[in-house]
Enzyme design. Structure first.
Site, short mmCIF file in Angstrom:
data_model
loop_
_atom_site.label_atom_id
_atom_site.label_comp_id
_atom_site.label_asym_id
_atom_site.label_seq_id
_atom_site.Cartn_x
_atom_site.Cartn_y
_atom_site.Cartn_z
N LYS A 57 0.96 -1.28 0.05
CA LYS A 57 0.10 -0.09 0.03
C LYS A 57 0.63 1.38 0.05
O LYS A 57 2.28 1.39 0.51
CB LYS A 57 -0.93 0.08 1.30
CG LYS A 57 -0.18 0.12 2.56
CD LYS A 57 0.05 1.44 3.17
CE LYS A 57 0.97 1.43 4.39
NZ LYS A 57 1.72 2.48 4.77
N ASP A 85 -2.47 -1.71 10.02
CA ASP A 85 -2.71 -1.61 8.65
C ASP A 85 -3.12 -3.03 7.96
O ASP A 85 -3.15 -3.22 7.00
CB ASP A 85 -1.32 -1.50 7.95
CG ASP A 85 -0.87 0.12 8.09
OD1 ASP A 85 -1.62 0.86 8.37
OD2 ASP A 85 0.34 0.17 7.82
O1 C5P Z 1 -0.62 -1.18 14.83
P1 C5P Z 1 0.76 -1.44 14.53
O2 C5P Z 1 1.36 -2.53 15.13
O3 C5P Z 1 1.29 -1.73 13.03
O4 C5P Z 1 1.64 -0.23 15.15
C1 C5P Z 1 2.86 -0.14 15.28
C2 C5P Z 1 3.37 0.98 15.93
O5 C5P Z 1 2.94 2.18 15.24
C3 C5P Z 1 2.55 1.08 17.17
O6 C5P Z 1 2.92 0.39 18.24
C4 C5P Z 1 2.46 2.58 17.72
O7 C5P Z 1 3.89 2.93 18.07
C5 C5P Z 1 2.58 3.06 16.24
N1 C5P Z 1 1.10 3.59 15.79
C6 C5P Z 1 0.58 4.76 16.22
N2 C5P Z 1 -0.44 4.92 15.67
C7 C5P Z 1 -1.43 4.34 14.64
C8 C5P Z 1 -0.71 3.33 14.19
C9 C5P Z 1 0.61 2.92 14.46
O8 C5P Z 1 1.16 5.24 17.26
N3 C5P Z 1 -2.44 4.79 14.40
#
Ligand code: C5P
Length: 297
Positions: free
Chosen positions: A10, A137
């Site tokens: 993406k 994502d």
């Molecule tokens: O959701 P995911 O595990 O991919 O997110 C990885 C990191 O990215 C989270 O631990 C956070 O630090 C950051 N993040 C965030 N806000 C979001 C998505 C991700 O701060 N909306």
């Protein structure tokens, strides 16, 4: 017998980031576009859960429970009350830790592949719930196309999109998504971070398929943070716009950079110029929207 699922990368045509929430995540208005750069995940019955990976940078892909594909298989098996006795092979084309949701893509693909292999027929809504637990994502990787992601990015509303052509420049090494969000927090400390919103102009440009109009409205609120951590990306962005890209931006949390171009001919020209510039390690030409995770026949 095995099942192979193809899953897209993406790019975020708009990544609007709000202030940090009490849970540490950030509210987003995240306009995702799936592009025709694909990983393939093959699930084969095995004695125990194992993961292998081939492709450029396969050595940087974790093969333990840190891999979202392994976690997806474990979560689906636990829900079904069975053992995750599966071998997952990832044929990797999406840049690793590159801001193109490559790890998320493999999670969504493994979930769909195991669901088919184990004959579970899990309802789509439940698959999406598992995806949301795996990562912000991951639901979009399952769905593909074009969508607005709100909440931490996992609450999806499909949006209309015409076809757009892109060049992606792969940087050396990855960037950690949490580190880029922390840098965003540092750079915005003491300022009033507005509520994240996708503008009507951007959504109209996306629906119209008019690359010039989309180029005028694309934006990524994480770009300043990614550039702060990796200043050399500014040279890559300049090399692509200098070669005829309509717009250039960091993809997601980076360090992959994305170049919107008017047509496939310009894509080839911009890709060649980027490779010659010495400001990136490799390029990919792709278009979107691309379909989400799909079981191959
Ligand atoms: O959701 P995911 O595990 O991919 O997110 C990885 C990191 O990215 C989270 O631990 C956070 O630090 C950051 N993040 C965030 N806000 C979001 C998505 C991700 O701060 N909306």
């Amino acid at each position: 017998m095995s099942v192979t699922v193809r899953v897209p990368a993406k790019v975020n045509v708009r990544l609007a980031v709000g202030a940090a929430r009490p849970d540490g995540f950030h509210d987003l208005a995240n306009v995702f576009l799936a592009v025709s750069l694909f990983d393939e995940v093959t699930a084969t019955p095995a004695d125990a859960l194992t993961v292998t990976c081939t492709g450029a940078d396969a050595d940087r892909v974790p093969l333990d429970r840190g891999n979202l594909a392994a976690r997806a298989a474990e979560m689906l098996a636990a829900r079904a009350g069975i053992e995750p006795a599966v071998h997952l092979h990832i044929a990797k084309s999406i840049p690793v830790a590159g801001g193109m949701a490559g790890g998320s893509a493999d999670g969504a693909a493994a979930l769909l592949a195991c669901d088919a292999l184990w004959g579970l027929d899990t309802p789509r809504g439940e698959l999406l719930d598992i995806c949301a637990v795996l990562g912000s994502d991951v639901p979009f990787s399952l769905v593909g196309g074009a969508a607005l992601g709100t909440g931490r990015g996992e609450l999806l509303t499909p949006v209309d999109a015409g076809t757009f052509h892109w060049v992606f420049a792969v940087a050396d090494g990855g960037l950690s998504t949490p580190a880029v969000f922390r840098e965003f927090d540092r750079l915005t400390a003491g300022t009033a971070v507005p509520e994240p919103q996708a503008s009507p102009q951007l959504l109209a440009a996306l629906a119209s398929g008019d690359a010039g109009a989309l180029a005028a409205t694309l934006a990524n609120d994480l770009q300043a943070a990614a550039l702060s951590l990796r200043p050399s990306l500014a040279d890559t962005l300049a090399a692509g716009t200098g070669a005829g890209a309509l717009a250039a931006l960091v993809s997601g949390s980076g360090p992959t950079t994305a170049f919107l171009v008017p047509d496939p001919e310009t894509a080839a020209k911009v890709a060649a110029a980027l490779e010659a510039s010495g400001t990136c390690r490799a390029t990919h030409v792709a278009s979107g929207p691309a379909p989400g995770a799909t079981v191959l026949p």
